[in-house]
Design an enzyme around this catalytic site. Structure first.
Site, PDB file in Angstrom:
ATOM      1  N   ALA A  61     101.914  21.862 -16.753  1.00 31.18           N
ATOM      2  CA  ALA A  61     100.596  21.636 -17.332  1.00 31.18           C
ATOM      3  C   ALA A  61      99.623  21.292 -16.205  1.00 31.18           C
ATOM      4  CB  ALA A  61     100.670  20.502 -18.344  1.00 31.18           C
ATOM      5  N   GLY A 106     105.791  21.929 -17.945  1.00 25.15           N
ATOM      6  CA  GLY A 106     105.432  22.875 -18.997  1.00 25.15           C
ATOM      7  C   GLY A 106     105.812  24.314 -18.644  1.00 25.15           C
ATOM      8  N   GLU A 109     109.374  24.551 -19.606  1.00 27.17           N
ATOM      9  CA  GLU A 109     109.409  24.551 -21.079  1.00 27.17           C
ATOM     10  C   GLU A 109     109.031  25.927 -21.627  1.00 27.17           C
ATOM     11  OE1 GLU A 109     108.209  20.753 -23.124  1.00 27.17           O
ATOM     12  OE2 GLU A 109     107.046  20.484 -21.293  1.00 27.17           O
ATOM     13  N   GLU A 129     108.230  15.437 -15.389  1.00 23.11           N
ATOM     14  CA  GLU A 129     107.203  14.639 -16.082  1.00 23.11           C
ATOM     15  C   GLU A 129     107.384  13.129 -15.930  1.00 23.11           C
ATOM     16  OE1 GLU A 129     108.624  17.352 -17.346  1.00 23.11           O
ATOM     17  OE2 GLU A 129     107.186  18.526 -18.508  1.00 23.11           O
TER      18      GLU A 129
HETATM   19  N1  CO8 Z   1      98.376  21.229 -12.153  1.00 18.74           N
HETATM   20  C1  CO8 Z   1      97.233  21.481 -11.466  1.00 18.74           C
HETATM   21  N2  CO8 Z   1      97.216  22.016 -10.237  1.00 18.74           N
HETATM   22  C2  CO8 Z   1      98.396  22.278  -9.658  1.00 18.74           C
HETATM   23  C3  CO8 Z   1      99.621  22.039 -10.295  1.00 18.74           C
HETATM   24  C4  CO8 Z   1      99.581  21.498 -11.609  1.00 18.74           C
HETATM   25  N3  CO8 Z   1     100.681  21.277 -12.317  1.00 18.74           N
HETATM   26  N4  CO8 Z   1     100.611  22.412  -9.466  1.00 18.74           N
HETATM   27  C5  CO8 Z   1     100.039  22.868  -8.351  1.00 18.74           C
HETATM   28  N5  CO8 Z   1      98.706  22.793  -8.441  1.00 18.74           N
HETATM   29  C6  CO8 Z   1      97.711  23.164  -7.448  1.00 18.74           C
HETATM   30  C7  CO8 Z   1      97.623  22.130  -6.341  1.00 18.74           C
HETATM   31  O1  CO8 Z   1      96.801  21.049  -6.711  1.00 18.74           O
HETATM   32  C8  CO8 Z   1      97.058  22.956  -5.206  1.00 18.74           C
HETATM   33  O2  CO8 Z   1      95.676  23.106  -5.433  1.00 18.74           O
HETATM   34  P1  CO8 Z   1      94.652  22.968  -4.149  1.00 18.74           P
HETATM   35  O3  CO8 Z   1      95.059  24.097  -3.238  1.00 18.74           O
HETATM   36  O4  CO8 Z   1      93.331  23.144  -4.785  1.00 18.74           O
HETATM   37  O5  CO8 Z   1      94.917  21.641  -3.551  1.00 18.74           O
HETATM   38  C9  CO8 Z   1      97.685  24.323  -5.422  1.00 18.74           C
HETATM   39  O6  CO8 Z   1      98.118  24.352  -6.792  1.00 18.74           O
HETATM   40  C10 CO8 Z   1      98.886  24.544  -4.562  1.00 18.74           C
HETATM   41  O7  CO8 Z   1      99.761  23.457  -4.718  1.00 18.74           O
HETATM   42  P2  CO8 Z   1     100.358  22.614  -3.487  1.00 18.74           P
HETATM   43  O8  CO8 Z   1      99.388  22.564  -2.372  1.00 18.74           O
HETATM   44  O9  CO8 Z   1     100.847  21.300  -4.030  1.00 18.74           O
HETATM   45  O10 CO8 Z   1     101.586  23.560  -3.089  1.00 18.74           O
HETATM   46  P3  CO8 Z   1     102.994  23.114  -2.487  1.00 18.74           P
HETATM   47  O11 CO8 Z   1     103.705  24.397  -2.180  1.00 18.74           O
HETATM   48  O12 CO8 Z   1     102.863  22.102  -1.424  1.00 18.74           O
HETATM   49  O13 CO8 Z   1     103.753  22.398  -3.736  1.00 18.74           O
HETATM   50  C11 CO8 Z   1     104.512  22.184  -5.994  1.00 18.74           C
HETATM   51  C12 CO8 Z   1     104.035  23.130  -4.890  1.00 18.74           C
HETATM   52  C13 CO8 Z   1     105.853  21.559  -5.626  1.00 18.74           C
HETATM   53  C14 CO8 Z   1     104.655  23.023  -7.265  1.00 18.74           C
HETATM   54  C15 CO8 Z   1     103.479  21.039  -6.207  1.00 18.74           C
HETATM   55  O14 CO8 Z   1     102.191  21.628  -6.349  1.00 18.74           O
HETATM   56  C16 CO8 Z   1     103.726  20.209  -7.423  1.00 18.74           C
HETATM   57  O15 CO8 Z   1     104.583  19.327  -7.402  1.00 18.74           O
HETATM   58  N6  CO8 Z   1     102.976  20.476  -8.521  1.00 18.74           N
HETATM   59  C17 CO8 Z   1     103.099  19.695  -9.752  1.00 18.74           C
HETATM   60  C18 CO8 Z   1     104.376  20.011 -10.490  1.00 18.74           C
HETATM   61  C19 CO8 Z   1     104.532  19.109 -11.684  1.00 18.74           C
HETATM   62  O16 CO8 Z   1     104.712  17.912 -11.570  1.00 18.74           O
HETATM   63  N7  CO8 Z   1     104.476  19.696 -12.888  1.00 18.74           N
HETATM   64  C20 CO8 Z   1     104.613  18.982 -14.141  1.00 18.74           C
HETATM   65  C21 CO8 Z   1     103.269  18.693 -14.687  1.00 18.74           C
HETATM   66  S1  CO8 Z   1     103.313  17.680 -16.148  1.00 18.74           S
HETATM   67  C22 CO8 Z   1     103.700  18.788 -17.358  1.00 18.74           C
HETATM   68  O17 CO8 Z   1     103.928  19.949 -17.146  1.00 18.74           O
HETATM   69  C23 CO8 Z   1     103.738  18.238 -18.740  1.00 18.74           C
HETATM   70  C24 CO8 Z   1     103.935  19.297 -19.782  1.00 18.74           C
HETATM   71  C25 CO8 Z   1     103.366  18.822 -21.087  1.00 18.74           C
HETATM   72  C26 CO8 Z   1     103.250  19.887 -22.164  1.00 18.74           C
HETATM   73  C27 CO8 Z   1     102.773  21.221 -21.685  1.00 18.74           C
HETATM   74  C28 CO8 Z   1     101.777  21.859 -22.583  1.00 18.74           C
HETATM   75  C29 CO8 Z   1     101.250  23.136 -22.020  1.00 18.74           C
END
Ligand code: CO8
Length: 250
Positions: A61, A106, A109, A129
């Protein structure tokens, strides 16, 4: 024209590709609404392949959009997630998630709401999460338990354990793990195999699988409904006459 997904259809195989590369296909509200519309629109095709492209499936998400959400807004996020994933799961056609790279939160999921998952070797599945102070919110806990069992599901949800493509295959989270460059090809091969099978029986079998926790009466009704399709007579006649069936998919 949708902003965050691409949809294409070829010979009954619909491909929906998430397309928000700047945010690793993070599932913002607009993307989810586009996905919902696209899933509904392709329900009359024969098979759906859902992909995030060659680099990332979906990083979950949209955390940036969620960080300052009120509980009510968070409820709405969970609600749309449930709606999209439940719609995908109950689609009358088989669905295949073609997963390269991250399938997190998500995103994981979403992949689990498909009937099949083909993973690349460098795929990474996780439900991170709890580490963000929240919990899986789109039906992921239930689907994960069904796929991998309670023990590993607890490790993934409570400890944040990640599974690589090969580990996800071993655990039963994926149907196949192939070289990253073969993921879409493998999903297309599976789609072709599914297209050769009688569509009515496939749809009924899918409903019966989804209703397997419910009353056995549902399976009895779905089984009997299959006899309303000419493909039932054709499939059984072909077996008895020792020939290949020619299905009409009606
Ligand atoms: N949301 C928003 N932006 C994101 C997300 C995200 N989940 N993941 C990555 N991005 C963005 C980053 O902010 C970054 O943006 P910018 O270049 O503008 O700074 C860009 O994507 C690239 O990401 P990174 O620079 O972090 O890239 P890395 O290769 O260093 O890392 C990762 C990649 C490991 C995927 C890292 O970005 C990360 O950990 N992301 C978050 C993953 C996460 O925790 N996901 C779970 C989110 S909570 C959730 O999903 C709850 C679900 C609830 C129900 C769903 C209903 C739809």
């Amino acid at each position: 024209m949708p902003n965050f997904i691409n949809v294409s259809v070829s010979n009954g195989v619909a491909t929906v590709a998430l397309n928000r590369p700047a945010a690793m296909n993070a599932l913002c509200r607009e993307l989810n609404l586009e996905l919902l519309e696209a899933i509904r629109a392709v329900s009359t095709e024969r098979v759906l392949i859902l992909t995030g492209g060659p680099k990332v499936f979906a990083a979950g998400a949209d955390v940036a959009a969620m960080r300052d959400a009120t509980p009510l807004e968070a409820y709405q996020t969970s609600e749309i997630g449930h709606l999209v994933h439940d719609t995908l799961e109950s689609l009358p056609i088989p669905t295949i998630a073609a997963v390269n790279g991250f399938a997190l939160g998500g995103g994981c999921e979403l992949a689990m709401a498909c009937d099949f998952r083909i993973a690349g070797e460098s795929a990474s599945f996780a439900l991170p999460e709890v580490g963000l102070g929240v919990i899986p919110g789109a039906g992921g806990a239930k689907r994960l338990i069904q796929l991998v069992g309670l023990s590993l599901a607890r490790e993934m949800i409570l400890l944040g354990r990640r599974l690589s493509g090969p580990e996800a295959f071993q655990a039963g989270l994926c149907n196949k793990c192939v070289a990253d460059s073969d993921v879409i090809g493998e999903a297309s091969d599976m789609a072709q195999k599914l297209c050769k099978r009688p569509a009515v029986a496939l749809g009924l079998a899918k409903r019966a699988i989804n209703a397997s926790d419910d009353s056995p009466e549902i399976e009895k009704l779905l089984f009997s409904l299959a006899f309303a399709s000419p493909d039932q007579k054709e499939g059984m006649s072909a077996l008895l006459e020792k020939r290949k069936p020619v299905f009409k998919h009606e």
